[in-house]
Design an enzyme around this catalytic site. Structure first.
Site, PDB file in Angstrom:
ATOM      1  N   LEU A  68       0.916  -3.914  -1.167  1.00 48.46           N
ATOM      2  CA  LEU A  68       0.794  -3.993  -2.620  1.00 48.46           C
ATOM      3  C   LEU A  68       1.940  -4.805  -3.206  1.00 48.46           C
ATOM      4  O   LEU A  68       1.735  -5.759  -3.965  1.00 48.46           O
ATOM      5  CB  LEU A  68       0.771  -2.580  -3.210  1.00 48.46           C
ATOM      6  CG  LEU A  68       0.652  -2.465  -4.733  1.00 48.46           C
ATOM      7  CD1 LEU A  68      -0.579  -3.201  -5.241  1.00 48.46           C
ATOM      8  CD2 LEU A  68       0.604  -0.992  -5.134  1.00 48.46           C
ATOM      9  N   TYR A  69       3.160  -4.439  -2.849  1.00 50.07           N
ATOM     10  CA  TYR A  69       4.336  -5.143  -3.355  1.00 50.07           C
ATOM     11  C   TYR A  69       4.343  -6.598  -2.904  1.00 50.07           C
ATOM     12  O   TYR A  69       4.528  -7.517  -3.714  1.00 50.07           O
ATOM     13  CB  TYR A  69       5.588  -4.427  -2.855  1.00 50.07           C
ATOM     14  CG  TYR A  69       6.889  -5.121  -3.174  1.00 50.07           C
ATOM     15  CD1 TYR A  69       7.212  -5.501  -4.467  1.00 50.07           C
ATOM     16  CD2 TYR A  69       7.814  -5.381  -2.159  1.00 50.07           C
ATOM     17  CE1 TYR A  69       8.415  -6.130  -4.752  1.00 50.07           C
ATOM     18  CE2 TYR A  69       9.023  -6.008  -2.435  1.00 50.07           C
ATOM     19  CZ  TYR A  69       9.317  -6.378  -3.731  1.00 50.07           C
ATOM     20  OH  TYR A  69      10.508  -6.997  -4.001  1.00 50.07           O
ATOM     21  N   GLY A  70       4.104  -6.823  -1.625  1.00 47.98           N
ATOM     22  CA  GLY A  70       4.146  -8.178  -1.093  1.00 47.98           C
ATOM     23  C   GLY A  70       3.107  -9.085  -1.721  1.00 47.98           C
ATOM     24  O   GLY A  70       3.376 -10.253  -2.015  1.00 47.98           O
TER      25      GLY A  70
END
Length: 251
Positions: free
Chosen positions: A157-159
């Protein structure tokens, strides 16, 4: 020789109440910029501003929750007001980075990560880059992550949100570069901040995979951001600068 000095310029740094953002705000102010510090925590934000002023710098704090588009636009207007009608440097640093496997991510987490990490920079650039272009110059520095370049379990999600920021960096360079606005990004690796303290030993495990073998300090990332914001980087446009101790070199 092009200078690292930023005297006379106005800088807006998001997520500047701690970590990389606070270190960047302090360094930009040290080099002469008037800095607008923003974040959600007013106490921490005022503390950052007080420290800058104690060293002779100029700074103001604006509280903002950038998960809401209207708050992002309001922040842009407030920054312009504080800067006398101009913002010359925009550092899109604010971000959240939940560590969770994909099937455990809630809809709220997904919405919040994309709203803050991707949509907020988009709206700030939309609000501020045209003014930079009209004045004939400006610098935008986006803060990404090695998780946008290397697959890391638990960071999909973050990446992915930061991978979008990296693509926008290149698109904005093409869009605003011909009008004098430089747009670049830094791609930090493991950094020891208040926000990563909860990662515990996992942070050191990640850092050990890089040739340098240790987490960075926020000030080391701030130096790269300040360089890209300065005239010393006058011919640097649309780059994704790894500041990761060599991690992506061996990815």
């Amino acid at each position: 020789m092009a200078s690292l000095e930023l005297t006379g310029r106005v800088a807006l740094v998001t997520g500047a109440t701690s970590g990389i953002g606070a270190a960047t705000a302090a360094l930009l102010a040290q080099r002469g910029a008037r800095v607008v510090v923003t974040g959600r925590d007013s106490a921490r934000g005022e503390s950052v501003v007080a420290a800058i002023r104690a060293r002779g710098g100029r700074a103001d704090f604006v509280a903002a929750d950038l998960r809401e588009a209207h708050a992002v636009r309001q922040l842009a207007r407030q920054a312009l007001d504080l800067g006398g009608g101009r913002v010359d440097i925009l550092v899109n640093n604010a971000g959240i980075y939940p560590f969770a496997f994909t099937e455990r991510a809630s809809e709220t987490e997904v919405d919040d990560v994309y709203a803050l990490n991707m949509e907020a920079p988009f709206h700030l650039v939309a609000e501020l880059a045209p003014g930079m272009a009209e004045r004939g110059g400006g610098a935008i520095v986006n803060v990404s992550t090695i998780a946008a370049a290397c697959g890391v379990a638990g960071l999909a999600l973050y990446g992915s949100s930061k991978a979008a920021v990296e693509l926008m960096t290149k698109a904005w360079a093409a869009e605003y570069g011909p009008r004098g606005v430089r747009v670049n990004a830094v791609r930090p690796g493991a950094v020891r901040t208040e926000g990563t303290a909860g990662m515990g030993e996992f942070l050191d495990v990640l850092a050990a995979q890089a040739p340098v073998g240790r987490p960075a300090e926020p000030e080391e990332i701030a130096e790269a951001i300040a360089y890209l914001a300065s005239d010393a980087a006058s011919f640097v446009q649309g780059v994704l600068l790894p500041v990761d101790g060599g991690r992506t070199a061996v990815c």
